[in-house]
Design a protein around this motif. Structure first.
Motif, PDB file in Angstrom:
ATOM      1  N   ASP A  51       0.809  -1.217   0.000  1.00  0.00           N
ATOM      2  CA  ASP A  51       0.000   0.000   0.000  1.00  0.00           C
ATOM      3  C   ASP A  51       0.849   1.277   0.000  1.00  0.00           C
ATOM      4  N   LEU A  52       2.155   1.116   0.093  1.00  0.00           N
ATOM      5  CA  LEU A  52       3.107   2.231   0.150  1.00  0.00           C
ATOM      6  C   LEU A  52       2.869   3.125   1.362  1.00  0.00           C
ATOM      7  N   ASN A  53       2.317   2.546   2.424  1.00  0.00           N
ATOM      8  CA  ASN A  53       2.057   3.296   3.644  1.00  0.00           C
ATOM      9  C   ASN A  53       3.165   3.158   4.677  1.00  0.00           C
ATOM     10  N   ARG A  54       3.819   2.044   4.692  1.00  0.00           N
ATOM     11  CA  ARG A  54       4.850   1.763   5.700  1.00  0.00           C
ATOM     12  C   ARG A  54       6.051   1.104   5.043  1.00  0.00           C
ATOM     13  N   ALA A  55       7.168   1.226   5.726  1.00  0.00           N
ATOM     14  CA  ALA A  55       8.377   0.580   5.225  1.00  0.00           C
ATOM     15  C   ALA A  55       9.173   0.037   6.407  1.00  0.00           C
ATOM     16  N   ILE A  56       9.860  -1.044   6.171  1.00  0.00           N
ATOM     17  CA  ILE A  56      10.798  -1.598   7.139  1.00  0.00           C
ATOM     18  C   ILE A  56      12.188  -1.218   6.652  1.00  0.00           C
ATOM     19  N   VAL A  57      12.968  -0.611   7.527  1.00  0.00           N
ATOM     20  CA  VAL A  57      14.325  -0.210   7.184  1.00  0.00           C
ATOM     21  C   VAL A  57      15.284  -1.191   7.857  1.00  0.00           C
ATOM     22  N   TYR A  58      16.107  -1.828   7.051  1.00  0.00           N
ATOM     23  CA  TYR A  58      17.112  -2.758   7.551  1.00  0.00           C
ATOM     24  C   TYR A  58      18.444  -2.028   7.602  1.00  0.00           C
ATOM     25  N   PHE A  59      19.177  -2.219   8.685  1.00  0.00           N
ATOM     26  CA  PHE A  59      20.460  -1.544   8.830  1.00  0.00           C
ATOM     27  C   PHE A  59      21.475  -2.497   9.418  1.00  0.00           C
ATOM     28  N   ASP A  60      22.724  -2.109   9.320  1.00  0.00           N
ATOM     29  CA  ASP A  60      23.811  -2.854   9.930  1.00  0.00           C
ATOM     30  C   ASP A  60      24.824  -1.831  10.428  1.00  0.00           C
ATOM     31  N   SER A  61      25.587  -2.242  11.419  1.00  0.00           N
ATOM     32  CA  SER A  61      26.631  -1.364  11.932  1.00  0.00           C
ATOM     33  C   SER A  61      27.837  -2.220  12.291  1.00  0.00           C
ATOM     34  N   LEU A  62      28.962  -1.562  12.474  1.00  0.00           N
ATOM     35  CA  LEU A  62      30.170  -2.295  12.847  1.00  0.00           C
ATOM     36  C   LEU A  62      30.057  -2.884  14.248  1.00  0.00           C
ATOM     37  N   SER A  63      29.127  -2.381  15.040  1.00  0.00           N
ATOM     38  CA  SER A  63      28.915  -2.904  16.389  1.00  0.00           C
ATOM     39  C   SER A  63      28.197  -4.243  16.369  1.00  0.00           C
ATOM     40  N   GLY A  64      27.581  -4.568  15.239  1.00  0.00           N
ATOM     41  CA  GLY A  64      26.837  -5.823  15.140  1.00  0.00           C
ATOM     42  C   GLY A  64      25.564  -5.771  15.960  1.00  0.00           C
ATOM     43  N   GLU A  65      25.048  -6.934  16.293  1.00  0.00           N
ATOM     44  CA  GLU A  65      23.794  -7.003  17.051  1.00  0.00           C
ATOM     45  C   GLU A  65      23.927  -6.392  18.433  1.00  0.00           C
ATOM     46  N   ALA A  66      25.119  -6.391  18.993  1.00  0.00           N
ATOM     47  CA  ALA A  66      25.332  -5.825  20.328  1.00  0.00           C
ATOM     48  C   ALA A  66      25.042  -4.322  20.343  1.00  0.00           C
ATOM     49  N   GLY A  67      25.226  -3.648  19.218  1.00  0.00           N
ATOM     50  CA  GLY A  67      24.997  -2.207  19.157  1.00  0.00           C
ATOM     51  C   GLY A  67      23.639  -1.809  18.635  1.00  0.00           C
ATOM     52  N   ASP A  68      22.786  -2.783  18.306  1.00  0.00           N
ATOM     53  CA  ASP A  68      21.482  -2.468  17.723  1.00  0.00           C
ATOM     54  C   ASP A  68      20.614  -1.611  18.639  1.00  0.00           C
ATOM     55  N   ALA A  69      20.614  -1.902  19.925  1.00  0.00           N
ATOM     56  CA  ALA A  69      19.779  -1.141  20.856  1.00  0.00           C
ATOM     57  C   ALA A  69      20.203   0.327  20.880  1.00  0.00           C
ATOM     58  N   GLU A  70      21.492   0.572  20.860  1.00  0.00           N
ATOM     59  CA  GLU A  70      21.999   1.950  20.877  1.00  0.00           C
ATOM     60  C   GLU A  70      21.631   2.679  19.582  1.00  0.00           C
ATOM     61  N   VAL A  71      21.737   1.999  18.450  1.00  0.00           N
ATOM     62  CA  VAL A  71      21.375   2.599  17.161  1.00  0.00           C
ATOM     63  C   VAL A  71      19.882   2.913  17.132  1.00  0.00           C
ATOM     64  N   LEU A  72      19.058   1.980  17.592  1.00  0.00           N
ATOM     65  CA  LEU A  72      17.614   2.209  17.611  1.00  0.00           C
ATOM     66  C   LEU A  72      17.246   3.362  18.534  1.00  0.00           C
ATOM     67  N   GLU A  73      17.948   3.486  19.662  1.00  0.00           N
ATOM     68  CA  GLU A  73      17.703   4.610  20.569  1.00  0.00           C
ATOM     69  C   GLU A  73      18.039   5.935  19.879  1.00  0.00           C
ATOM     70  N   ALA A  74      19.182   5.975  19.183  1.00  0.00           N
ATOM     71  CA  ALA A  74      19.582   7.198  18.485  1.00  0.00           C
ATOM     72  C   ALA A  74      18.589   7.543  17.379  1.00  0.00           C
ATOM     73  N   LEU A  75      18.152   6.544  16.633  1.00  0.00           N
ATOM     74  CA  LEU A  75      17.172   6.794  15.577  1.00  0.00           C
ATOM     75  C   LEU A  75      15.861   7.305  16.155  1.00  0.00           C
ATOM     76  N   GLY A  76      15.456   6.762  17.294  1.00  0.00           N
ATOM     77  CA  GLY A  76      14.236   7.217  17.952  1.00  0.00           C
ATOM     78  C   GLY A  76      14.325   8.662  18.404  1.00  0.00           C
ATOM     79  N   GLN A  77      15.493   9.074  18.843  1.00  0.00           N
ATOM     80  CA  GLN A  77      15.684  10.456  19.289  1.00  0.00           C
ATOM     81  C   GLN A  77      15.659  11.439  18.122  1.00  0.00           C
ATOM     82  N   HIS A  78      16.030  10.973  16.940  1.00  0.00           N
ATOM     83  CA  HIS A  78      16.072  11.856  15.767  1.00  0.00           C
ATOM     84  C   HIS A  78      14.883  11.647  14.842  1.00  0.00           C
ATOM     85  N   ARG A  79      13.913  10.898  15.288  1.00  0.00           N
ATOM     86  CA  ARG A  79      12.740  10.591  14.469  1.00  0.00           C
ATOM     87  C   ARG A  79      11.895  11.835  14.254  1.00  0.00           C
TER      88      ARG A  79
END
Length: 81
Positions: A51-79
């Motif tokens: 429906d072009l209403n929503r999208a899932i954004v996939y990302f990766d970082s050098l921190s790997g899965e251990a850094g995902d929570a920190e990345v998601l927190e930063a993205l939430g703050q800049h949303r």
């Protein structure tokens, strides 16, 4: 982290082009955000729904899965609201 699903025959070429365009735009915007938690983050894929209403954004970082929570927190703050 979920693995992005590849474009299938069911996915319209327009949607596939939109996915790629959005991946580039989101990646460029991440570069503009002055937050060290997002410096080593790459947008690997975007999957827009039919429906072009929503999208899932996939990302990766050098921190790997251990850094995902920190990345998601930063993205939430800049949303954008």
């Amino acid at each position: 982290m979920r693995v992005p699903r590849p474009a299938t025959a069911r996915q319209a070429p327009r949607t596939a082009r939109l996915n790629e365009l959005l991946r580039e735009v989101v990646g460029e915007e991440l570069l503009r955000i002055a937050d060290e938690r997002l410096e080593l983050v790459s947008v690997t894929a975007i999957d827009v729904d039919n429906d072009l209403n929503r999208a899932i954004v996939y990302f990766d970082s050098l921190s790997g899965e251990a850094g995902d929570a920190e990345v998601l927190e930063a993205l939430g703050q800049h949303r954008w609201a």
